[in-house]
Design a protein around this motif. Sequence first.
Motif, PDB file in Angstrom:
ATOM      1  N   ILE A  63      87.569 -23.024  22.349  1.00  0.00           N
ATOM      2  CA  ILE A  63      87.680 -22.991  23.918  1.00  0.00           C
ATOM      3  C   ILE A  63      86.629 -22.224  24.241  1.00  0.00           C
ATOM      4  CG2 ILE A  63      88.574 -22.417  26.327  1.00  0.00           C
ATOM      5  CD1 ILE A  63      91.528 -23.478  24.926  1.00  0.00           C
ATOM      6  N   PHE A  64      86.413 -21.006  23.849  1.00  0.00           N
ATOM      7  CA  PHE A  64      85.248 -19.984  24.192  1.00  0.00           C
ATOM      8  C   PHE A  64      83.945 -20.399  23.622  1.00  0.00           C
ATOM      9  CE2 PHE A  64      88.768 -17.353  25.878  1.00  0.00           C
ATOM     10  CZ  PHE A  64      88.121 -16.407  26.503  1.00  0.00           C
ATOM     11  N   GLU A  65      83.991 -20.884  22.447  1.00  0.00           N
ATOM     12  CA  GLU A  65      82.683 -21.640  21.910  1.00  0.00           C
ATOM     13  C   GLU A  65      82.184 -22.653  22.850  1.00  0.00           C
ATOM     14  OE1 GLU A  65      80.611 -20.814  18.798  1.00  0.00           O
ATOM     15  OE2 GLU A  65      81.625 -19.159  19.686  1.00  0.00           O
ATOM     16  N   THR A  66      83.181 -23.520  23.529  1.00  0.00           N
ATOM     17  CA  THR A  66      82.504 -24.632  24.261  1.00  0.00           C
ATOM     18  C   THR A  66      81.993 -23.925  25.452  1.00  0.00           C
ATOM     19  OG1 THR A  66      84.428 -25.885  23.480  1.00  0.00           O
ATOM     20  CG2 THR A  66      83.496 -26.566  25.582  1.00  0.00           C
ATOM     21  N   ASP A  86      93.489 -29.243  37.999  1.00  0.00           N
ATOM     22  CA  ASP A  86      93.187 -28.614  36.766  1.00  0.00           C
ATOM     23  C   ASP A  86      92.435 -29.490  35.945  1.00  0.00           C
ATOM     24  OD1 ASP A  86      94.543 -26.421  37.515  1.00  0.00           O
ATOM     25  OD2 ASP A  86      96.493 -27.028  36.504  1.00  0.00           O
ATOM     26  N   ALA A  87      91.431 -28.870  35.117  1.00  0.00           N
ATOM     27  CA  ALA A  87      90.720 -29.823  34.193  1.00  0.00           C
ATOM     28  C   ALA A  87      91.479 -29.864  32.905  1.00  0.00           C
ATOM     29  CB  ALA A  87      89.286 -29.170  33.865  1.00  0.00           C
ATOM     30  N   ALA A  88      91.305 -30.921  31.801  1.00  0.00           N
ATOM     31  CA  ALA A  88      91.957 -30.861  30.832  1.00  0.00           C
ATOM     32  C   ALA A  88      91.325 -29.849  29.725  1.00  0.00           C
ATOM     33  CB  ALA A  88      91.898 -32.190  30.099  1.00  0.00           C
ATOM     34  N   ALA A  89      91.966 -29.403  28.560  1.00  0.00           N
ATOM     35  CA  ALA A  89      91.447 -28.730  27.830  1.00  0.00           C
ATOM     36  C   ALA A  89      90.174 -29.230  27.151  1.00  0.00           C
ATOM     37  CB  ALA A  89      92.586 -28.259  26.666  1.00  0.00           C
ATOM     38  N   LEU A 101      98.354 -16.593  33.229  1.00  0.00           N
ATOM     39  CA  LEU A 101      97.926 -15.575  32.011  1.00  0.00           C
ATOM     40  C   LEU A 101      99.070 -14.964  31.537  1.00  0.00           C
ATOM     41  CD1 LEU A 101      95.789 -14.451  30.433  1.00  0.00           C
ATOM     42  CD2 LEU A 101      95.884 -12.582  32.177  1.00  0.00           C
ATOM     43  N   ASP A 102     100.443 -14.928  32.216  1.00  0.00           N
ATOM     44  CA  ASP A 102     101.516 -14.155  31.869  1.00  0.00           C
ATOM     45  C   ASP A 102     102.216 -15.103  30.723  1.00  0.00           C
ATOM     46  OD1 ASP A 102     103.707 -15.766  33.476  1.00  0.00           O
ATOM     47  OD2 ASP A 102     101.810 -15.876  34.384  1.00  0.00           O
ATOM     48  N   ALA A 103     101.885 -16.255  30.680  1.00  0.00           N
ATOM     49  CA  ALA A 103     102.307 -17.201  29.514  1.00  0.00           C
ATOM     50  C   ALA A 103     101.343 -17.137  28.143  1.00  0.00           C
ATOM     51  CB  ALA A 103     102.480 -18.573  29.928  1.00  0.00           C
ATOM     52  N   LEU A 104      99.982 -17.110  28.486  1.00  0.00           N
ATOM     53  CA  LEU A 104      99.097 -17.036  27.528  1.00  0.00           C
ATOM     54  C   LEU A 104      98.961 -15.631  27.011  1.00  0.00           C
ATOM     55  CD1 LEU A 104      95.911 -19.001  28.711  1.00  0.00           C
ATOM     56  CD2 LEU A 104      96.971 -19.259  26.543  1.00  0.00           C
ATOM     57  N   SER A 153      95.088 -23.502  29.916  1.00  0.00           N
ATOM     58  CA  SER A 153      96.926 -23.178  30.099  1.00  0.00           C
ATOM     59  C   SER A 153      97.441 -23.225  28.800  1.00  0.00           C
ATOM     60  CB  SER A 153      97.164 -24.419  31.203  1.00  0.00           C
ATOM     61  OG  SER A 153      97.454 -25.542  30.429  1.00  0.00           O
ATOM     62  N   LEU A 154      98.637 -22.645  28.817  1.00  0.00           N
ATOM     63  CA  LEU A 154      99.447 -22.715  27.616  1.00  0.00           C
ATOM     64  C   LEU A 154      99.503 -23.809  26.738  1.00  0.00           C
ATOM     65  CD1 LEU A 154     101.204 -20.476  25.739  1.00  0.00           C
ATOM     66  CD2 LEU A 154     103.170 -21.553  27.139  1.00  0.00           C
ATOM     67  N   SER A 155      99.826 -25.074  27.656  1.00  0.00           N
ATOM     68  CA  SER A 155      99.672 -26.308  26.734  1.00  0.00           C
ATOM     69  C   SER A 155      98.390 -26.785  26.162  1.00  0.00           C
ATOM     70  CB  SER A 155     100.501 -27.469  27.730  1.00  0.00           C
ATOM     71  OG  SER A 155      99.347 -27.679  28.848  1.00  0.00           O
ATOM     72  N   ASP A 156      97.374 -26.218  26.499  1.00  0.00           N
ATOM     73  CA  ASP A 156      96.128 -26.472  25.809  1.00  0.00           C
ATOM     74  C   ASP A 156      96.040 -25.722  24.640  1.00  0.00           C
ATOM     75  OD1 ASP A 156      95.372 -28.139  28.108  1.00  0.00           O
ATOM     76  OD2 ASP A 156      94.617 -26.282  29.149  1.00  0.00           O
ATOM     77  N   VAL A 157      96.590 -24.515  24.275  1.00  0.00           N
ATOM     78  CA  VAL A 157      96.357 -23.592  23.455  1.00  0.00           C
ATOM     79  C   VAL A 157      97.551 -23.914  22.239  1.00  0.00           C
ATOM     80  CG1 VAL A 157      96.525 -21.249  22.604  1.00  0.00           C
ATOM     81  CG2 VAL A 157      95.346 -22.052  24.807  1.00  0.00           C
ATOM     82  N   LEU A 158      98.822 -23.847  22.529  1.00  0.00           N
ATOM     83  CA  LEU A 158     100.003 -23.812  21.484  1.00  0.00           C
ATOM     84  C   LEU A 158      99.914 -25.129  20.744  1.00  0.00           C
ATOM     85  CD1 LEU A 158     103.202 -22.351  23.251  1.00  0.00           C
ATOM     86  CD2 LEU A 158     101.229 -21.003  21.898  1.00  0.00           C
ATOM     87  N   ASP A 159     100.156 -24.777  19.284  1.00  0.00           N
ATOM     88  CA  ASP A 159     100.054 -25.800  18.515  1.00  0.00           C
ATOM     89  C   ASP A 159     101.350 -25.319  17.411  1.00  0.00           C
ATOM     90  OD1 ASP A 159      99.396 -27.622  16.082  1.00  0.00           O
ATOM     91  OD2 ASP A 159      97.848 -28.203  17.452  1.00  0.00           O
ATOM     92  N   MET A 160     101.680 -26.565  16.864  1.00  0.00           N
ATOM     93  CA  MET A 160     102.920 -26.347  15.983  1.00  0.00           C
ATOM     94  C   MET A 160     102.418 -25.715  14.379  1.00  0.00           C
ATOM     95  SD  MET A 160     104.094 -30.122  14.823  1.00  0.00           S
ATOM     96  CE  MET A 160     105.174 -29.618  13.734  1.00  0.00           C
ATOM     97  N   TRP A 161     101.186 -26.292  14.285  1.00  0.00           N
ATOM     98  CA  TRP A 161     100.784 -25.567  12.757  1.00  0.00           C
ATOM     99  C   TRP A 161     100.271 -24.140  12.945  1.00  0.00           C
ATOM    100  CZ3 TRP A 161     102.297 -29.140   9.547  1.00  0.00           C
ATOM    101  CH2 TRP A 161     102.533 -30.440  10.108  1.00  0.00           C
ATOM    102  N   ILE A 162     100.290 -23.451  11.706  1.00  0.00           N
ATOM    103  CA  ILE A 162      99.963 -22.069  11.489  1.00  0.00           C
ATOM    104  C   ILE A 162      98.429 -21.939  11.886  1.00  0.00           C
ATOM    105  CG2 ILE A 162      99.947 -20.010  10.051  1.00  0.00           C
ATOM    106  CD1 ILE A 162     102.568 -21.002   9.115  1.00  0.00           C
ATOM    107  N   GLY A 163      97.942 -21.102  12.610  1.00  0.00           N
ATOM    108  CA  GLY A 163      96.692 -20.979  12.892  1.00  0.00           C
ATOM    109  C   GLY A 163      96.024 -21.806  13.685  1.00  0.00           C
ATOM    110  N   ALA A 164      96.715 -22.844  14.104  1.00  0.00           N
ATOM    111  CA  ALA A 164      96.039 -23.989  14.844  1.00  0.00           C
ATOM    112  C   ALA A 164      95.643 -23.430  16.488  1.00  0.00           C
ATOM    113  CB  ALA A 164      96.718 -25.130  15.084  1.00  0.00           C
TER     114      ALA A 164
END
Length: 431
Positions: free
Chosen positions: A234-237, A134-137, A251-254, A215-226
């Motif tokens: 990611i999509f802009e990249t 897997d590639a990193a985010a 995808l079932d996690a995301l 993956s889910l770990s690349d997306v989730l963040d503790m800050w609101i809106g992050a």
Amino acid sequence: MADESPLIRSLRAAVAAAPGDVPLRLHFAELLLAEGRNDEAVAEAAVALQHAPGDAAARALMVRAMGLPTAEHPAPAPDGPAPAPTTPAPDGPAPAPKASSFDWDAAEQQVQDLVGPRFLEDPQAADGDGTAGDAAAWDVDAPGAVRLADVGGMEEVKDRLEAAFLAPMRNPELRRLYGKSLRGGLLLYGPPGCGKTFIARAVAGELGASFLTVSLSDVLDMWIGASEKNIHDIFETARRQAPCVVFLDELDALGAKRSRTHHSGLRNVVNQLLTELDGIASGAGNEGVFVLAATNVPWDVDIALRRPGRLDRTLLVLPPDATAREAILRYHLRERPIEAVDLGKLVKATEDFSGADLAHVCETAAEAALLDSARSGSVRLITTKDLLGAAKQIKPSTEPWFAAARNVAMFANEGGLYDDLLAHLKRKRKL
């Protein structure tokens, strides 16, 4: 065991949780050796050597656990054993002679110089290994050399990929004629360990596109809106790197069903993902961005993600067929010391095994031969018997998945979403 000390029990659990941690395993083996449990220490040292064949500490521990001579207590001189003393030594009788030390260097040379058939038949063309990293985010991989030809067997999957996804993308004139946009979404689903990520990389190679894994770990963040911002970035990249394949892993996690999600942050992630799939936020749309996703449980994915224009095409990725199993087994045995392995028998004995299961079979057979070699002091090659014995011990990890998927295919097949799964279960007589 009931008589184990709390420390031994704790270390045993830690080793089971981190099987590849060689220093931890060696520390555990040292404690076993200190308690006089030499056989268990030998087994742990053998596994450590399997992970790190050149580890000097593991070799030294193996020698001590087997009671073989060490540098501090050498074996008799090469020109013959010392004569037995006529009278006991002042501090007691002489110890019993020990077996000669296992010569690891000589064993390695012996294996390297082996001459003879590795398989009973001539090797056929092997296709790939069924695995991929897997590639990193936001770390976009350049167009790779992996193509569908590198995927062993799975001809039905390749044909469906070509017809449903790749052919329209390869023919820009026909696409313009029929008003087909250069964007698309494909959902790969099936049992775990069957090569969905590898197939996604092969699709990127066929399209000559960059590859970005999410993956889910690349997306989730503790800050609101992050988390939502991460999805957008990611999509802009991907749009800047077009043509680019965005691979949404698990995808079932995301994109879990929002009706079952109690956390507002996860619901917002799904909403943002829907927005990006539509290309609304960018203004220019997702031209040149190909979205592939993989899941083991498509029935847990939010239905909105599978509407037309998003991930509207699905492809069932089943356990490797006979041709693919042979290719995967050859790959995992390619650098191991084997002798006259009957791949035909092994392929028949591993029906419904995933690619990960096949790798485990080879690992288990190698471990048995290594342990025998360490205990006997001479190299023993991996044979068909070792591999068939390992295959008999290991149950296909796909069986629980098919048990759950059977109910879905029979009673929740709205709109024919799982017709291909239903057809497979009927062919296999699992209905």
